[in-house]
Design a protein around this motif. Structure first.
Motif, PDB file in Angstrom:
ATOM      1  N   HIS A 235       0.843  -1.191   0.000  1.00 54.81           N
ATOM      2  CA  HIS A 235       0.000   0.000   0.000  1.00 54.81           C
ATOM      3  C   HIS A 235       0.879   1.243   0.000  1.00 54.81           C
ATOM      4  CE1 HIS A 235       1.086  -0.332   4.231  1.00 54.81           C
ATOM      5  NE2 HIS A 235       0.672   0.911   4.419  1.00 54.81           N
ATOM      6  N   TRP A 236       0.242   2.410  -0.031  1.00 64.04           N
ATOM      7  CA  TRP A 236       0.964   3.672   0.081  1.00 64.04           C
ATOM      8  C   TRP A 236       0.036   4.704   0.701  1.00 64.04           C
ATOM      9  CZ3 TRP A 236      -0.155   8.388  -2.360  1.00 64.04           C
ATOM     10  CH2 TRP A 236      -1.176   8.354  -3.302  1.00 64.04           C
ATOM     11  N   HIS A 237       0.618   5.812   1.181  1.00 64.66           N
ATOM     12  CA  HIS A 237      -0.177   6.894   1.746  1.00 64.66           C
ATOM     13  C   HIS A 237       0.626   8.190   1.701  1.00 64.66           C
ATOM     14  CE1 HIS A 237       2.330   5.682   5.118  1.00 64.66           C
ATOM     15  NE2 HIS A 237       1.673   4.549   5.229  1.00 64.66           N
ATOM     16  N   ASP A 238      -0.061   9.312   1.901  1.00 62.20           N
ATOM     17  CA  ASP A 238       0.601  10.621   1.866  1.00 62.20           C
ATOM     18  C   ASP A 238       1.506  10.835   3.076  1.00 62.20           C
ATOM     19  OD1 ASP A 238      -0.577  11.409  -0.521  1.00 62.20           O
ATOM     20  OD2 ASP A 238      -2.340  12.250   0.481  1.00 62.20           O
ATOM     21  N   GLU A 239       1.171  10.184   4.188  1.00 64.53           N
ATOM     22  CA  GLU A 239       1.952  10.361   5.408  1.00 64.53           C
ATOM     23  C   GLU A 239       3.334   9.720   5.294  1.00 64.53           C
ATOM     24  OE1 GLU A 239      -2.382  10.450   6.420  1.00 64.53           O
ATOM     25  OE2 GLU A 239      -1.077   9.095   5.279  1.00 64.53           O
ATOM     26  N   MET A 240       4.255  10.175   6.121  1.00 66.65           N
ATOM     27  CA  MET A 240       5.533   9.507   6.287  1.00 66.65           C
ATOM     28  C   MET A 240       5.380   8.461   7.385  1.00 66.65           C
ATOM     29  SD  MET A 240       8.322  12.564   5.777  1.00 66.65           S
ATOM     30  CE  MET A 240       7.620  13.754   6.915  1.00 66.65           C
ATOM     31  N   GLU A 241       6.267   7.482   7.384  1.00 70.28           N
ATOM     32  CA  GLU A 241       6.113   6.382   8.339  1.00 70.28           C
ATOM     33  C   GLU A 241       7.471   5.872   8.796  1.00 70.28           C
ATOM     34  OE1 GLU A 241       3.554   2.195   8.673  1.00 70.28           O
ATOM     35  OE2 GLU A 241       3.732   3.232   6.745  1.00 70.28           O
ATOM     36  N   LEU A 242       7.552   5.567  10.091  1.00 71.57           N
ATOM     37  CA  LEU A 242       8.708   4.890  10.670  1.00 71.57           C
ATOM     38  C   LEU A 242       8.223   3.583  11.271  1.00 71.57           C
ATOM     39  CD1 LEU A 242      10.259   8.048  12.262  1.00 71.57           C
ATOM     40  CD2 LEU A 242      11.530   6.550  10.715  1.00 71.57           C
ATOM     41  N   LEU A 243       8.828   2.468  10.856  1.00 68.98           N
ATOM     42  CA  LEU A 243       8.425   1.137  11.314  1.00 68.98           C
ATOM     43  C   LEU A 243       9.562   0.552  12.145  1.00 68.98           C
ATOM     44  CD1 LEU A 243       7.133   0.202   7.837  1.00 68.98           C
ATOM     45  CD2 LEU A 243       5.677  -0.065   9.808  1.00 68.98           C
ATOM     46  N   LEU A 244       9.333   0.370  13.439  1.00 75.57           N
ATOM     47  CA  LEU A 244      10.344  -0.144  14.354  1.00 75.57           C
ATOM     48  C   LEU A 244      10.046  -1.606  14.669  1.00 75.57           C
ATOM     49  CD1 LEU A 244      12.749   0.391  16.345  1.00 75.57           C
ATOM     50  CD2 LEU A 244      10.997   0.931  18.066  1.00 75.57           C
ATOM     51  N   VAL A 245      10.954  -2.497  14.298  1.00 76.36           N
ATOM     52  CA  VAL A 245      10.783  -3.916  14.622  1.00 76.36           C
ATOM     53  C   VAL A 245      11.167  -4.121  16.086  1.00 76.36           C
ATOM     54  CG1 VAL A 245      11.571  -6.265  14.132  1.00 76.36           C
ATOM     55  CG2 VAL A 245      11.198  -4.662  12.251  1.00 76.36           C
ATOM     56  N   THR A 246      10.273  -4.741  16.847  1.00 75.74           N
ATOM     57  CA  THR A 246      10.508  -4.931  18.286  1.00 75.74           C
ATOM     58  C   THR A 246      10.822  -6.377  18.648  1.00 75.74           C
ATOM     59  OG1 THR A 246       8.102  -5.130  18.606  1.00 75.74           O
ATOM     60  CG2 THR A 246       9.084  -2.952  18.926  1.00 75.74           C
ATOM     61  N   ALA A 247      10.476  -7.326  17.786  1.00 72.61           N
ATOM     62  CA  ALA A 247      10.799  -8.740  18.029  1.00 72.61           C
ATOM     63  C   ALA A 247      10.811  -9.470  16.701  1.00 72.61           C
ATOM     64  CB  ALA A 247       9.782  -9.367  18.978  1.00 72.61           C
ATOM     65  N   GLY A 248      11.690 -10.467  16.586  1.00 64.94           N
ATOM     66  CA  GLY A 248      11.783 -11.231  15.352  1.00 64.94           C
ATOM     67  C   GLY A 248      12.483 -10.454  14.253  1.00 64.94           C
ATOM     68  N   GLN A 249      12.256 -10.893  13.030  1.00 66.57           N
ATOM     69  CA  GLN A 249      12.854 -10.263  11.866  1.00 66.57           C
ATOM     70  C   GLN A 249      11.811 -10.159  10.748  1.00 66.57           C
ATOM     71  OE1 GLN A 249      17.127 -11.533  10.968  1.00 66.57           O
ATOM     72  NE2 GLN A 249      16.384 -13.316  12.093  1.00 66.57           N
ATOM     73  N   ALA A 250      12.015  -9.178   9.884  1.00 70.92           N
ATOM     74  CA  ALA A 250      11.082  -8.986   8.777  1.00 70.92           C
ATOM     75  C   ALA A 250      11.835  -8.550   7.532  1.00 70.92           C
ATOM     76  CB  ALA A 250      10.029  -7.938   9.138  1.00 70.92           C
ATOM     77  N   VAL A 251      11.199  -8.770   6.397  1.00 71.41           N
ATOM     78  CA  VAL A 251      11.671  -8.201   5.135  1.00 71.41           C
ATOM     79  C   VAL A 251      10.643  -7.180   4.693  1.00 71.41           C
ATOM     80  CG1 VAL A 251      12.255  -8.633   2.726  1.00 71.41           C
ATOM     81  CG2 VAL A 251      12.858 -10.315   4.470  1.00 71.41           C
ATOM     82  N   PHE A 252      11.060  -5.926   4.601  1.00 76.19           N
ATOM     83  CA  PHE A 252      10.185  -4.872   4.113  1.00 76.19           C
ATOM     84  C   PHE A 252      10.626  -4.486   2.708  1.00 76.19           C
ATOM     85  CE2 PHE A 252       9.829  -4.290   8.728  1.00 76.19           C
ATOM     86  CZ  PHE A 252       8.455  -4.256   8.875  1.00 76.19           C
ATOM     87  N   ARG A 253       9.660  -4.373   1.831  1.00 78.55           N
ATOM     88  CA  ARG A 253       9.931  -3.921   0.460  1.00 78.55           C
ATOM     89  C   ARG A 253       9.411  -2.500   0.333  1.00 78.55           C
ATOM     90  NH1 ARG A 253      10.389  -5.874  -5.455  1.00 78.55           N
ATOM     91  NH2 ARG A 253      11.841  -7.263  -4.447  1.00 78.55           N
ATOM     92  N   VAL A 254      10.298  -1.573  -0.029  1.00 81.10           N
ATOM     93  CA  VAL A 254       9.921  -0.182  -0.259  1.00 81.10           C
ATOM     94  C   VAL A 254      10.216   0.118  -1.717  1.00 81.10           C
ATOM     95  CG1 VAL A 254      10.274   2.224   0.403  1.00 81.10           C
ATOM     96  CG2 VAL A 254      10.401   0.427   2.139  1.00 81.10           C
ATOM     97  N   ASP A 255       9.159   0.443  -2.464  1.00 84.68           N
ATOM     98  CA  ASP A 255       9.215   0.522  -3.917  1.00 84.68           C
ATOM     99  C   ASP A 255       9.776  -0.795  -4.448  1.00 84.68           C
ATOM    100  OD1 ASP A 255       7.888   2.890  -4.034  1.00 84.68           O
ATOM    101  OD2 ASP A 255       9.658   4.142  -4.298  1.00 84.68           O
ATOM    102  N   ALA A 256      10.964  -0.822  -5.029  1.00 87.85           N
ATOM    103  CA  ALA A 256      11.446  -2.070  -5.639  1.00 87.85           C
ATOM    104  C   ALA A 256      12.609  -2.698  -4.883  1.00 87.85           C
ATOM    105  CB  ALA A 256      11.858  -1.813  -7.084  1.00 87.85           C
ATOM    106  N   THR A 257      12.858  -2.266  -3.635  1.00 85.47           N
ATOM    107  CA  THR A 257      14.024  -2.749  -2.892  1.00 85.47           C
ATOM    108  C   THR A 257      13.595  -3.436  -1.607  1.00 85.47           C
ATOM    109  OG1 THR A 257      15.333  -0.907  -3.767  1.00 85.47           O
ATOM    110  CG2 THR A 257      16.232  -2.089  -1.875  1.00 85.47           C
ATOM    111  N   ASP A 258      14.229  -4.588  -1.307  1.00 88.15           N
ATOM    112  CA  ASP A 258      13.969  -5.335  -0.075  1.00 88.15           C
ATOM    113  C   ASP A 258      14.995  -4.978   0.991  1.00 88.15           C
ATOM    114  OD1 ASP A 258      11.771  -6.743  -1.047  1.00 88.15           O
ATOM    115  OD2 ASP A 258      13.032  -8.315  -1.907  1.00 88.15           O
ATOM    116  N   TYR A 259      14.523  -4.909   2.245  1.00 89.07           N
ATOM    117  CA  TYR A 259      15.386  -4.611   3.391  1.00 89.07           C
ATOM    118  C   TYR A 259      15.105  -5.637   4.485  1.00 89.07           C
ATOM    119  CZ  TYR A 259      15.686  -0.097   1.001  1.00 89.07           C
ATOM    120  OH  TYR A 259      15.861   0.886   0.059  1.00 89.07           O
TER     121      TYR A 259
END
Length: 295
Positions: A36-60
């Motif tokens: 999804h997307w939105h006009d707001e800015m966002e900060l996502l803090l991982v607190t447990a475990g691990q995740a793969v986040f994709r932002v546009d075309a790049t995985d982190y």
């Protein structure tokens, strides 16, 4: 092009205090964050475990204690990495919270360049980089502040967001040397948004690859490469994933029969629906329904 394509409809906070804090806990067998997307800015803090986040075309790949920054308009999604559950806290805020309604020097010099992507902020924030480490500490304090809500927490939150943006600005690159490339990337993302919007609006209907390719005036072969480059999935893989997510909602929240659920998400063959659902969730639809909602 319809700018509203795939835009999140949720209102974050309110007009007078446009910020929201969302704690999320997700088991490894379910989607962590839908595209999804939105006009707001966002900060996502991982607190447990691990995740793969994709932002546009790049995985982190993001571990506990790390965060990602999502700029306004960026497509983003996430999935759990590994076999353990993942938890994260999303801080979603509108740039309007950082100003007084007028364009002052701080907004013009430091905030607007990030919002307009004239200076490119890093996405993955870790403790290995001093300014990013300080930002993460501020982010943890800001989250706790909005959970506890002590006196004048709204004013303190605004001040802390400005400090966070100051740290983020120190991490930016600019003026962006690849501005032309960024414009090209943005154009490609906008074209993809129109296709994703069509999928989300018509997922209960038969959808052919040729229809999707025609939306962006591409050949089927080129469209498949274009789609997978950005989403890491083929068009049909993505469509089936979205259909299964909608099916999971129906299984959790309604008592519809399995064939009704299958038809509602675009499957007229019950056996095939069960097979695809099991591929995505590791259980048959009936077993998923018996398991009940995740706490």
């Amino acid at each position: 092009m319809n700018k509203a394509t795939l835009k999140e409809a949720r209102i974050h906070g309110n007009a007078r205090y446009p910020i929201s804090i969302y704690p999320i806990v997700c088991p490894p067998d379910e989607p962590l964050l839908d595209l999804h997307w939105h006009d707001e800015m966002e900060l996502l803090l991982v607190t447990a475990g691990q995740a793969v986040f994709r932002v546009d075309a790049t995985d982190y790949e993001v571990a506990a204690g790390e965060a990602i920054f999502v700029a306004s308009g960026d497509l983003h999604s996430g999935s759990v990495l590994g076999s353990e559950p993942c938890s994260f806290i999303a801080v979603v805020f509108h740039p309007e919270l950082l100003g007084s309604g007028a364009i002052d020097l701080t907004l013009e010099h430091y905030i607007q360049p990030i919002v307009q992507k004239k200076r490119i902020a890093p996405v993955h924030l870790t403790h290995a980089v001093p300014h990013a480490a300080e930002l993460l500490t501020l982010l943890e304090t800001l989250i706790e502040l909005n959970v506890q809500k002590p006196p004048v927490y709204e004013l303190t939150t605004r001040g802390m967001l400005l400090l966070i943006m100051a740290k983020l600005y120190m991490l930016t690159e600019g003026p962006a040397p690849a501005q032309r490339q960024r414009s090209t990337d943005d154009y490609r993302i906008e074209r993809l948004k129109s296709v994703l919007h069509y999928m989300h609006e018509h997922f209960s209907e038969p959808i052919k690859l040729s229809q999707l390719a025609g939306l962006v005036s591409m050949s089927e072969a080129y469209f498949c490469r274009f789609f997978k480059e950005i989403t890491a999935k083929s068009p049909m893989e993505y469509l089936n994933q979205y259909r299964m997510q909608q099916a999971a909602i129906l299984l959790r929240e309604t008592d519809k029969k399995m064939m009704e659920v299958a038809l509602d998400v675009g499957f007229n063959n019950l056996s095939y629906f069960i097979e695809v659902f099991k591929e995505h969730y590791g259980n048959t639809p009936a077993a998923y329904r018996r398991k009940g909602p995740v706490d």
